[in-house]
Design a protein around this motif. Structure first.
Motif, PDB file in Angstrom:
ATOM      1  N   GLY A   1       0.815  -1.210   0.000  1.00 13.45           N
ATOM      2  CA  GLY A   1       0.000   0.000   0.000  1.00 13.45           C
ATOM      3  C   GLY A   1       0.845   1.254   0.000  1.00 13.45           C
ATOM      4  N   ALA A   2       1.949   1.256   0.773  1.00 15.30           N
ATOM      5  CA  ALA A   2       2.835   2.420   0.789  1.00 15.30           C
ATOM      6  C   ALA A   2       3.464   2.640  -0.576  1.00 15.30           C
ATOM      7  N   ALA A   3       3.846   1.560  -1.233  1.00 14.60           N
ATOM      8  CA  ALA A   3       4.427   1.687  -2.574  1.00 14.60           C
ATOM      9  C   ALA A   3       3.403   2.221  -3.566  1.00 14.60           C
ATOM     10  N   LEU A   4       2.136   1.865  -3.381  1.00 18.17           N
ATOM     11  CA  LEU A   4       1.081   2.319  -4.289  1.00 18.17           C
ATOM     12  C   LEU A   4       0.576   3.712  -3.946  1.00 18.17           C
ATOM     13  N   GLY A   5       0.693   4.090  -2.651  1.00 22.50           N
ATOM     14  CA  GLY A   5       0.280   5.434  -2.255  1.00 22.50           C
ATOM     15  C   GLY A   5      -0.885   5.489  -1.293  1.00 22.50           C
ATOM     16  N   THR A   6      -0.842   4.678  -0.212  1.00 27.37           N
ATOM     17  CA  THR A   6      -1.899   4.747   0.793  1.00 27.37           C
ATOM     18  C   THR A   6      -1.332   4.418   2.166  1.00 27.37           C
ATOM     19  N   SER A   7      -2.142   4.599   3.194  1.00 30.57           N
ATOM     20  CA  SER A   7      -1.722   4.438   4.586  1.00 30.57           C
ATOM     21  C   SER A   7      -1.715   2.961   4.996  1.00 30.57           C
ATOM     22  N   PRO A   8      -1.174   2.644   6.203  1.00 30.48           N
ATOM     23  CA  PRO A   8      -1.009   1.243   6.612  1.00 30.48           C
ATOM     24  C   PRO A   8      -2.305   0.458   6.674  1.00 30.48           C
ATOM     25  N   ALA A   9      -2.188  -0.830   6.352  1.00 34.10           N
ATOM     26  CA  ALA A   9      -3.327  -1.745   6.405  1.00 34.10           C
ATOM     27  C   ALA A   9      -3.345  -2.484   7.733  1.00 34.10           C
ATOM     28  N   ILE A  10      -4.538  -2.730   8.239  1.00 32.69           N
ATOM     29  CA  ILE A  10      -4.718  -3.481   9.482  1.00 32.69           C
ATOM     30  C   ILE A  10      -5.844  -4.487   9.287  1.00 32.69           C
ATOM     31  N   ILE A  11      -5.971  -5.404  10.256  1.00 30.97           N
ATOM     32  CA  ILE A  11      -7.094  -6.336  10.241  1.00 30.97           C
ATOM     33  C   ILE A  11      -8.356  -5.555  10.585  1.00 30.97           C
ATOM     34  N   ALA A  12      -9.323  -5.578   9.704  1.00 29.04           N
ATOM     35  CA  ALA A  12     -10.517  -4.746   9.858  1.00 29.04           C
ATOM     36  C   ALA A  12     -11.466  -5.332  10.883  1.00 29.04           C
ATOM     37  N   THR A  13     -11.902  -4.502  11.826  1.00 31.22           N
ATOM     38  CA  THR A  13     -12.900  -4.948  12.793  1.00 31.22           C
ATOM     39  C   THR A  13     -14.216  -5.286  12.092  1.00 31.22           C
ATOM     40  N   GLU A  14     -14.416  -4.697  10.905  1.00 32.21           N
ATOM     41  CA  GLU A  14     -15.635  -4.973  10.142  1.00 32.21           C
ATOM     42  C   GLU A  14     -15.715  -6.427   9.684  1.00 32.21           C
ATOM     43  N   SER A  15     -14.606  -7.172   9.820  1.00 32.40           N
ATOM     44  CA  SER A  15     -14.636  -8.600   9.494  1.00 32.40           C
ATOM     45  C   SER A  15     -15.654  -9.341  10.341  1.00 32.40           C
ATOM     46  N   CYS A  16     -15.988  -8.768  11.503  1.00 32.05           N
ATOM     47  CA  CYS A  16     -16.943  -9.438  12.402  1.00 32.05           C
ATOM     48  C   CYS A  16     -18.297  -9.615  11.726  1.00 32.05           C
ATOM     49  N   ALA A  17     -18.649  -8.714  10.794  1.00 29.63           N
ATOM     50  CA  ALA A  17     -19.930  -8.852  10.092  1.00 29.63           C
ATOM     51  C   ALA A  17     -19.956 -10.138   9.284  1.00 29.63           C
ATOM     52  N   GLY A  18     -18.834 -10.453   8.639  1.00 29.26           N
ATOM     53  CA  GLY A  18     -18.747 -11.699   7.887  1.00 29.26           C
ATOM     54  C   GLY A  18     -18.736 -12.913   8.786  1.00 29.26           C
ATOM     55  N   ILE A  19     -18.067 -12.799   9.932  1.00 27.06           N
ATOM     56  CA  ILE A  19     -18.014 -13.927  10.874  1.00 27.06           C
ATOM     57  C   ILE A  19     -19.394 -14.208  11.447  1.00 27.06           C
ATOM     58  N   VAL A  20     -20.113 -13.147  11.812  1.00 29.69           N
ATOM     59  CA  VAL A  20     -21.476 -13.317  12.326  1.00 29.69           C
ATOM     60  C   VAL A  20     -22.370 -13.949  11.268  1.00 29.69           C
ATOM     61  N   ALA A  21     -22.080 -13.652   9.982  1.00 28.49           N
ATOM     62  CA  ALA A  21     -22.868 -14.224   8.889  1.00 28.49           C
ATOM     63  C   ALA A  21     -22.466 -15.663   8.576  1.00 28.49           C
ATOM     64  N   GLY A  22     -21.482 -16.187   9.296  1.00 24.48           N
ATOM     65  CA  GLY A  22     -21.117 -17.596   9.112  1.00 24.48           C
ATOM     66  C   GLY A  22     -19.743 -17.839   8.537  1.00 24.48           C
ATOM     67  N   GLY A  23     -18.974 -16.799   8.268  1.00 23.47           N
ATOM     68  CA  GLY A  23     -17.633 -16.980   7.735  1.00 23.47           C
ATOM     69  C   GLY A  23     -16.706 -17.638   8.748  1.00 23.47           C
ATOM     70  N   ARG A  24     -16.029 -18.700   8.339  1.00 20.17           N
ATOM     71  CA  ARG A  24     -15.143 -19.414   9.249  1.00 20.17           C
ATOM     72  C   ARG A  24     -13.780 -19.727   8.625  1.00 20.17           C
ATOM     73  N   THR A  25     -13.575 -19.362   7.376  1.00 18.27           N
ATOM     74  CA  THR A  25     -12.330 -19.743   6.711  1.00 18.27           C
ATOM     75  C   THR A  25     -11.756 -18.571   5.911  1.00 18.27           C
ATOM     76  N   GLY A  26     -10.568 -18.813   5.374  1.00 22.64           N
ATOM     77  CA  GLY A  26      -9.928 -17.797   4.543  1.00 22.64           C
ATOM     78  C   GLY A  26     -10.650 -17.549   3.236  1.00 22.64           C
ATOM     79  N   LEU A  27     -11.570 -18.428   2.860  1.00 18.16           N
ATOM     80  CA  LEU A  27     -12.325 -18.204   1.625  1.00 18.16           C
ATOM     81  C   LEU A  27     -13.138 -16.924   1.722  1.00 18.16           C
ATOM     82  N   MET A  28     -13.652 -16.616   2.905  1.00 20.60           N
ATOM     83  CA  MET A  28     -14.361 -15.358   3.107  1.00 20.60           C
ATOM     84  C   MET A  28     -13.450 -14.177   2.782  1.00 20.60           C
ATOM     85  N   SER A  29     -12.213 -14.229   3.236  1.00 19.35           N
ATOM     86  CA  SER A  29     -11.255 -13.157   2.980  1.00 19.35           C
ATOM     87  C   SER A  29     -10.942 -13.038   1.495  1.00 19.35           C
ATOM     88  N   VAL A  30     -10.846 -14.171   0.813  1.00 18.58           N
ATOM     89  CA  VAL A  30     -10.571 -14.152  -0.629  1.00 18.58           C
ATOM     90  C   VAL A  30     -11.705 -13.467  -1.378  1.00 18.58           C
TER      91      VAL A  30
END
Length: 452
Positions: free
Chosen positions: A355-384
């Motif tokens: 991201g820094a090489a492309l021109g943006t600020s640092p990336a972190i694990i998004a707390t918004e991932s909880c929405a996907g987990i609550v919806a049933g996400g349990r694997t890296g396929l959700m992230s993909v």
């Protein structure tokens, strides 16, 4: 070795011990049938007949974790909807790091934000195989602009180099499993909670400025802006904020931010409060890519101390945030004992460097991932799935750029409200805890500075 005896021995060994011995048999001169078998052949003829969906299920352990492919895809779509606001909001904040004669193009920030989130989410999905998604972090973008660039006089190119170095630290130290240790030793739980609250107030303050509710004042530094009906941007923001609050309270669903931003933008475009988009889609622009400047790191240049402090601030804030967020999300998914936290940190480090090489600020694990987990996400396929949707979003920059300031300001205020919750876990009855926490909560937003 050659001949039928050797071939029979190799074939028999393959059936018992699998790939490694099979490969040894091939190198020893196995039969023609053996030489035609794929390298991954394990002796189980059913393994070669598996469909791509079955291979996908096996790789991500979808069934083993009690999920389904459809459930993972749905969870990924929901998680993306809750995260997508960052594509429009991040350029608004980072764009203010520009200076006369040194523009920071918003189109490029938008494309870099989407691509960094895509790369991070894809990496953590395939490497960590956990239902976690990455994106440039709120709070870190505010620190990038207001604390680092504005207060120190550094250029956004120099700030990007600090982001790159902090990403390298996260990649190396996180990959070695040291981020948890460092964050725990340098930032206590109470200070970490206070910092989250302080960043939330700072984000809300930026949102209030964008709406026009808070304006500069020579006497009191800030004051209330124009509250008349003629201030269309503020009126639109107030209506949008109320709309989000009603949705969150009365009928919560994933994507409230996206819906509110789209609704406010549509109203502004229809009633002439903002210019219509120039188009629906276009090729992504990367005008700020590879513009990082490491000149400030040179000894004797006078900026080495500033660059070092800035990098440490980026590193500590992102590491401390990810330590807590990752633990909470994995516990929510019931995966606290599975996966590799080191790989998750390393994925975030790679996404930050890219991201820094492309021109943006640092990336972190998004707390918004909880929405996907609550919806049933349990694997890296959700992230993909999240990563692929971020890739697709890069091509819709004309629509996102045309969003009025009110549409991008409301999410800042709402997210700031959500970030207030850790304040209840601070032990205010203990003076040793209360005073550092109070100073953090008040000084950070009042000075727009984290590392100060």
């Amino acid at each position: 070795h050659s001949g039928g005896g050797a071939s029979q021995t190799a074939s028999a060994t393959c059936g018992k011990t699998g790939t490694a011995t099979c490969t040894a048999g091939l190198l020893s001169g196995g039969s023609q049938e053996e030489r035609q078998r794929p390298p991954e052949w394990s002796g189980d003829p059913m393994a070669e007949r598996r469909s791509p969906w079955e291979r996908l299920d096996s790789f991500f352990q979808v069934t083993a974790r009690g999920s389904t492919l459809a459930q993972e895809v749905r969870a990924g779509c929901i998680a993306f909807m809750t995260m997508s606001y960052i594509i429009a909001v991040n350029p608004v904040i980072l764009g203010k790091a520009a200076s006369p004669g040194n523009p920071f193009p918003q189109e490029s920030i938008m494309a870099a934000t989407a691509l960094a989130a895509a790369m991070g989410s894809l990496t953590i999905g395939f490497a960590g195989r956990a239902p976690l998604a990455l994106m440039p972090g709120m709070g870190l973008n505010a620190y990038f602009t207001f604390s680092f660039c504005h207060l120190t006089g550094a250029t956004w190119q120099e700030a990007l180099s600090c982001c790159f170095v902090s990403g390298a630290l996260v990649f190396v130290l996180g990959g070695l499993g040291m981020c948890d240790f460092i964050a725990a030793r340098l930032l206590s739980d109470h200070v970490n909670r206070a910092l989250t609250v302080a960043i939330g107030i700072l984000q809300a303050f930026i949102g209030f400025q964008e709406t026009g509710l808070v304006v500069a004042s020579s006497g009191t530094l800030v004051t209330v802006g124009d509250l008349s009906i003629s201030n269309s941007n503020l009126c639109l923001a107030i209506c949008g904020f109320c709309f989000v609050v009603v949705m969150v309270v009365a009928m919560p669903f994933p994507g409230e931010m996206l819906v509110s931003m789209a609704g406010m933008s549509a109203v502004a475009w229809l009633f002439g409060l903002a210019a219509m988009p120039a188009g629906c889609a276009s090729a992504p622009s990367f005008g700020a890519a590879f513009e990082m400047s490491f000149e400030g790191w040179l000894p004797g240049g006078g900026k080495l101390g500033t660059m070092t402090l800035g990098t440490l601030a980026f590193f500590l804030v992102s590491a401390a945030d990810m330590v807590g967020v990752q633990s909470g999300l994995l516990e929510l998914a019931g995966l606290e004992r599975e996966g590799s936290r080191a790989r998750n940190f390393a994925s975030a480090g790679l996404a930050t460097m890219a991201g820094a090489a492309l021109g943006t600020s640092p990336a972190i694990i998004a707390t918004e991932s909880c929405a996907g987990i609550v919806a049933g996400g349990r694997t890296g396929l959700m992230s993909v799935v999240v990563g692929l949707l971020f890739l697709l979003s890069m091509f819709f920059s004309p629509v996102l750029i045309a969003m009025p300031p009110a549409a991008t300001a409301v999410p800042l205020i709402v997210i700031g409200a959500f970030m207030m919750s850790p304040v209840k876990d601070i032990d205010w009855n203990s003076p040793r805890v209360a005073f550092p926490a109070f100073v953090t909560v008040t000084v950070v937003p009042m000075t727009c500075s984290i590392h100060g």
